[in-house]
Design an enzyme around this catalytic site. Structure first.
Site, PDB file in Angstrom:
ATOM      1  N   THR A  10       4.630  55.878  -2.819  1.00 26.35           N
ATOM      2  CA  THR A  10       4.925  54.847  -1.826  1.00 26.35           C
ATOM      3  C   THR A  10       4.249  55.220  -0.516  1.00 26.35           C
ATOM      4  O   THR A  10       4.311  56.382  -0.107  1.00 26.35           O
ATOM      5  CB  THR A  10       6.446  54.651  -1.591  1.00 26.35           C
ATOM      6  OG1 THR A  10       6.635  53.909  -0.381  1.00 26.35           O
ATOM      7  CG2 THR A  10       7.201  55.965  -1.476  1.00 26.35           C
TER       8      THR A  10
ATOM      9  N   ASP B  32      11.845  55.116  -4.144  1.00 28.06           N
ATOM     10  CA  ASP B  32      13.248  55.440  -4.450  1.00 28.06           C
ATOM     11  C   ASP B  32      13.895  54.419  -5.396  1.00 28.06           C
ATOM     12  O   ASP B  32      14.688  54.787  -6.259  1.00 28.06           O
ATOM     13  CB  ASP B  32      14.073  55.629  -3.172  1.00 28.06           C
ATOM     14  CG  ASP B  32      14.183  54.372  -2.348  1.00 28.06           C
ATOM     15  OD1 ASP B  32      13.231  53.562  -2.380  1.00 28.06           O
ATOM     16  OD2 ASP B  32      15.205  54.188  -1.667  1.00 28.06           O
TER      17      ASP B  32
ATOM     18  N   GLY C 112       6.032  48.805  -4.742  1.00 28.92           N
ATOM     19  CA  GLY C 112       4.770  48.480  -4.061  1.00 28.92           C
ATOM     20  C   GLY C 112       3.674  49.422  -4.533  1.00 28.92           C
ATOM     21  O   GLY C 112       3.916  50.618  -4.697  1.00 28.92           O
TER      22      GLY C 112
ATOM     23  N   ASP D  57       9.165  57.489   2.565  1.00 31.77           N
ATOM     24  CA  ASP D  57      10.586  57.398   2.919  1.00 31.77           C
ATOM     25  C   ASP D  57      11.502  58.135   1.940  1.00 31.77           C
ATOM     26  O   ASP D  57      12.682  57.845   1.848  1.00 31.77           O
ATOM     27  CB  ASP D  57      11.006  55.926   3.031  1.00 31.77           C
ATOM     28  CG  ASP D  57      10.740  55.147   1.744  1.00 31.77           C
ATOM     29  OD1 ASP D  57      10.077  55.691   0.831  1.00 31.77           O
ATOM     30  OD2 ASP D  57      11.200  53.992   1.654  1.00 31.77           O
TER      31      ASP D  57
ATOM     32  N   ASP E 258       5.167  54.419   2.298  1.00 30.88           N
ATOM     33  CA  ASP E 258       6.138  54.542   3.406  1.00 30.88           C
ATOM     34  C   ASP E 258       6.548  55.985   3.702  1.00 30.88           C
ATOM     35  O   ASP E 258       6.994  56.284   4.794  1.00 30.88           O
ATOM     36  CB  ASP E 258       7.402  53.723   3.093  1.00 30.88           C
ATOM     37  CG  ASP E 258       7.166  52.232   3.255  1.00 30.88           C
ATOM     38  OD1 ASP E 258       6.020  51.850   3.550  1.00 30.88           O
ATOM     39  OD2 ASP E 258       8.122  51.460   3.086  1.00 30.88           O
TER      40      ASP E 258
ATOM     41  N   ARG F 101       8.915  49.716   5.957  1.00 30.54           N
ATOM     42  CA  ARG F 101      10.087  48.825   5.904  1.00 30.54           C
ATOM     43  C   ARG F 101      11.293  49.439   6.605  1.00 30.54           C
ATOM     44  O   ARG F 101      11.919  48.824   7.432  1.00 30.54           O
ATOM     45  CB  ARG F 101      10.405  48.536   4.433  1.00 30.54           C
ATOM     46  CG  ARG F 101      11.286  47.358   4.236  1.00 30.54           C
ATOM     47  CD  ARG F 101      11.603  47.061   2.801  1.00 30.54           C
ATOM     48  NE  ARG F 101      10.901  47.867   1.820  1.00 30.54           N
ATOM     49  CZ  ARG F 101      10.641  47.485   0.590  1.00 30.54           C
ATOM     50  NH1 ARG F 101      10.985  46.275   0.212  1.00 30.54           N
ATOM     51  NH2 ARG F 101      10.057  48.284  -0.273  1.00 30.54           N
TER      52      ARG F 101
ATOM     53  N   ARG G 285       8.158  44.037  -9.230  1.00 29.88           N
ATOM     54  CA  ARG G 285       9.551  44.319  -8.919  1.00 29.88           C
ATOM     55  C   ARG G 285      10.363  43.600  -9.996  1.00 29.88           C
ATOM     56  O   ARG G 285      10.062  42.466 -10.363  1.00 29.88           O
ATOM     57  CB  ARG G 285       9.873  43.845  -7.505  1.00 29.88           C
ATOM     58  CG  ARG G 285       9.026  44.647  -6.483  1.00 29.88           C
ATOM     59  CD  ARG G 285       9.753  44.879  -5.190  1.00 29.88           C
ATOM     60  NE  ARG G 285       9.179  45.995  -4.445  1.00 29.88           N
ATOM     61  CZ  ARG G 285       8.118  45.931  -3.624  1.00 29.88           C
ATOM     62  NH1 ARG G 285       7.485  44.795  -3.461  1.00 29.88           N
ATOM     63  NH2 ARG G 285       7.712  46.992  -2.978  1.00 29.88           N
TER      64      ARG G 285
HETATM   65  P1  ADP Z   1      10.164  51.312  -4.687  1.00 26.60           P
HETATM   66  O1  ADP Z   1      10.183  51.966  -6.006  1.00 26.60           O
HETATM   67  O2  ADP Z   1       8.836  51.335  -4.047  1.00 26.60           O
HETATM   68  O3  ADP Z   1      11.290  51.791  -3.789  1.00 26.60           O
HETATM   69  P2  ADP Z   1      11.707  48.902  -5.139  1.00 26.60           P
HETATM   70  O4  ADP Z   1      12.839  49.305  -4.257  1.00 26.60           O
HETATM   71  O5  ADP Z   1      11.252  47.470  -5.046  1.00 26.60           O
HETATM   72  O6  ADP Z   1      10.400  49.743  -4.906  1.00 26.60           O
HETATM   73  O7  ADP Z   1      12.137  49.216  -6.637  1.00 26.60           O
HETATM   74  C1  ADP Z   1      11.236  49.007  -7.697  1.00 26.60           C
HETATM   75  C2  ADP Z   1      11.985  48.606  -8.921  1.00 26.60           C
HETATM   76  O8  ADP Z   1      12.871  49.643  -9.324  1.00 26.60           O
HETATM   77  C3  ADP Z   1      12.897  47.394  -8.771  1.00 26.60           C
HETATM   78  O9  ADP Z   1      12.199  46.182  -8.841  1.00 26.60           O
HETATM   79  C4  ADP Z   1      13.820  47.575  -9.966  1.00 26.60           C
HETATM   80  O10 ADP Z   1      13.164  47.171 -11.147  1.00 26.60           O
HETATM   81  C5  ADP Z   1      13.996  49.091 -10.005  1.00 26.60           C
HETATM   82  N1  ADP Z   1      15.229  49.468  -9.326  1.00 26.60           N
HETATM   83  C6  ADP Z   1      15.476  49.477  -7.990  1.00 26.60           C
HETATM   84  N2  ADP Z   1      16.744  49.858  -7.710  1.00 26.60           N
HETATM   85  C7  ADP Z   1      17.332  50.082  -8.906  1.00 26.60           C
HETATM   86  C8  ADP Z   1      18.643  50.500  -9.316  1.00 26.60           C
HETATM   87  N3  ADP Z   1      19.612  50.737  -8.431  1.00 26.60           N
HETATM   88  N4  ADP Z   1      18.874  50.632 -10.646  1.00 26.60           N
HETATM   89  C9  ADP Z   1      17.904  50.388 -11.552  1.00 26.60           C
HETATM   90  N5  ADP Z   1      16.656  49.991 -11.230  1.00 26.60           N
HETATM   91  C10 ADP Z   1      16.354  49.848  -9.946  1.00 26.60           C
HETATM   92  O1  F6P Z   2       7.275  50.043   0.340  1.00 26.34           O
HETATM   93  C1  F6P Z   2       5.934  49.899   0.623  1.00 26.34           C
HETATM   94  C2  F6P Z   2       5.702  48.613   1.383  1.00 26.34           C
HETATM   95  O2  F6P Z   2       4.310  48.466   1.556  1.00 26.34           O
HETATM   96  C3  F6P Z   2       6.425  48.507   2.722  1.00 26.34           C
HETATM   97  O3  F6P Z   2       5.782  49.194   3.753  1.00 26.34           O
HETATM   98  C4  F6P Z   2       6.446  47.013   2.917  1.00 26.34           C
HETATM   99  O4  F6P Z   2       7.497  46.594   3.745  1.00 26.34           O
HETATM  100  C5  F6P Z   2       6.668  46.507   1.531  1.00 26.34           C
HETATM  101  O5  F6P Z   2       6.151  47.489   0.650  1.00 26.34           O
HETATM  102  C6  F6P Z   2       6.013  45.186   1.251  1.00 26.34           C
HETATM  103  O6  F6P Z   2       6.368  44.779  -0.007  1.00 26.34           O
HETATM  104  P1  F6P Z   2       5.750  43.546  -0.787  1.00 26.34           P
HETATM  105  O7  F6P Z   2       4.636  44.076  -1.609  1.00 26.34           O
HETATM  106  O8  F6P Z   2       6.878  43.065  -1.637  1.00 26.34           O
HETATM  107  O9  F6P Z   2       5.314  42.549   0.221  1.00 26.34           O
END
Ligand code: ADP
Ligand code: F6P
Length: 352
Positions: A131, A109, A11, A135, A133, A177, A78
């Site tokens: 982020t 993360d 995000g 978190d 959040d 989230r 994503r």
């Molecule tokens: P954030 O980085 O904000 O936590 P996401 O959880 O959506 O957001 O993760 C962002 C991107 O990081 C995912 O769309 C994917 O491309 C990559 N990613 C997430 N988890 C993994 C993982 N376990 N191994 C490799 N890439 C990952």
């Molecule tokens: O992780 C940041 C965040 O804004 C969360 O607070 C929220 O639940 C999520 O992303 C929303 O994600 P998306 O952009 O996929 O709707």
């Protein structure tokens, strides 16, 4: 030294652009060419037909003015397939083909897990937390959190002004989230009387109604209930339709709880028929603002630290803030840290 690359992922969060500019300025100072990877890991696996949709050579001229812009200039996405080894290998090969000696990943993360996977493929990586959040357990702040809280603060103050005028309690839903940090910090800083967060598994609708009713009884007719969106998931089972439908309130079978429905439920549970409760969802405005001074300053420091680490061949680290100071630590260790939930402040907001 050879090139470095930077990407934003997950995000978007206020301060991502400022961090990219800081990386670019630091790289320019060291004569290190910089590649901007577009749309997170999607650009890195060459998902798009046009090369410029996957990556671009970055010049200072191009990005000089983006530091205080909201959103992310590099775009974000994503990329679900990036959890697969095949795509991680493909990305590592693309970086080697581009002669990239190190990658800066700005994200949460999930993005750090992507960076960890790339480091296992031999690509030196540095993570900058981005982020709203907040978190990530290893750091006290991540880019965007402070800005998001400030957006909520403005929204809640405005809501409380109209609530006061009408003697009407209000439900305000904010983002988060799995983490209630935005909700709790916003509630603390605006004097809200009730906060509901996802960390409290099995919280009860009736407990919130009881607390709100006792506030109204004591003369607080404009109390504010701040709810982190993830809390709808951790709520103890409550059938809104079964409760609202017999009362003639708008509801439909299997209705999921949301801010408006919650306001209707709390209104129906109020001691007086006169009580009216309204709802506001702050939503994506929390992500789309220019960074606050705090986020902008952290972005600047984190960007310079990331480039300096790569220059000194220190990699597979993430940058964070501890006791107000910017530091770095190994990605592997950082990803094991559990997010901190400030239960003491949570209890205080809901008790005073
Ligand atoms: P954030 O980085 O904000 O936590 P996401 O959880 O959506 O957001 O993760 C962002 C991107 O990081 C995912 O769309 C994917 O491309 C990559 N990613 C997430 N988890 C993994 C993982 N376990 N191994 C490799 N890439 C990952
Ligand atoms: O992780 C940041 C965040 O804004 C969360 O607070 C929220 O639940 C999520 O992303 C929303 O994600 P998306 O952009 O996929 O709707």
């Amino acid at each position: 030294m050879s090139k470095i690359a930077v990407l934003t992922s997950g995000g978007d969060s206020p301060g991502m652009n400022a961090a990219v500019v800081s990386v670019a300025r630091s790289a320019a100072l060291l004569d290190m060419p910089l590649i901007g990877i577009k749309r997170g890991f999607s650009g890195l696996i060459g998902k798009y037909t046009k090369t410029e949709d996957n990556f671009l050579e970055m010049s200072m001229d191009q990005i000089l003015d983006i530091a205080d812009l909201p959103g992310t200039y590099l775009r974000t996405a994503r990329c679900p397939e990036f959890v697969q080894l095949e795509y991680q290998q493909k990305a590592a090969q693309m970086l080697r083909d581009l002669d990239v000696a190190g990658l800066v990943v700005i994200g949460g993360d999930g993005s750090f897990r992507g960076a960890q996977a790339l480091s296992q493929q031999g690509i030196p990586c540095i993570g900058i937390p981005g982020t709203i959040d907040n978190d990530l357990g290893y750091t006290e702040m991540s880019l965007g959190f402070d800005t998001a809280v400030n957006v909520c603060l403005e929204a809640i103050r405005a809501v409380r002004a109209t609530s006061r005028s009408h003697d009407r309690p209000h439900v305000v839903e904010v983002m988060g989230r799995n983490c209630g940090d935005v909700a709790l910090t916003a509630a603390q800083s605006t004097g809200c009387e009730i906060v509901v967060v996802p960390e409290v598994e099995g919280w009860q609708v009736d407990d919130v109604a009881r607390r709100l009713n006792s506030l109204i009884e004591r003369g607080n007719t404009r109390a504010t209930v701040v709810v982190a969106e993830g809390a709808w998931r951790t709520m103890a089972e409550f059938d809104a339709y079964e409760f609202l439908h017999p009362l003639g309130a708008r509801a439909y079978p299997q209705q999921r709880m949301d801010a408006v429905t919650f306001a209707r439920v709390l209104q129906a549970k109020a001691a007086s028929d006169e009580t009216q409760i309204r709802a506001t969802v702050v939503g994506y405005t929390q992500r789309g603002h220019a960074p606050s001074a705090r986020d902008g300053a952290f972005a600047f420091e984190a960007g310079t630290m990331a480039v300096n680490l790569l220059k000194h061949n220190i990699s597979n680290q993430v940058i964070g803030v501890r006791s107000g100071r910017t530091f770095h630590m190994p990605i592997d260790t950082a990803l094991k840290a559990k997010p901190h939930f400030n239960r003491r402040m949570f209890n205080m907001v809901n008790a005073l």
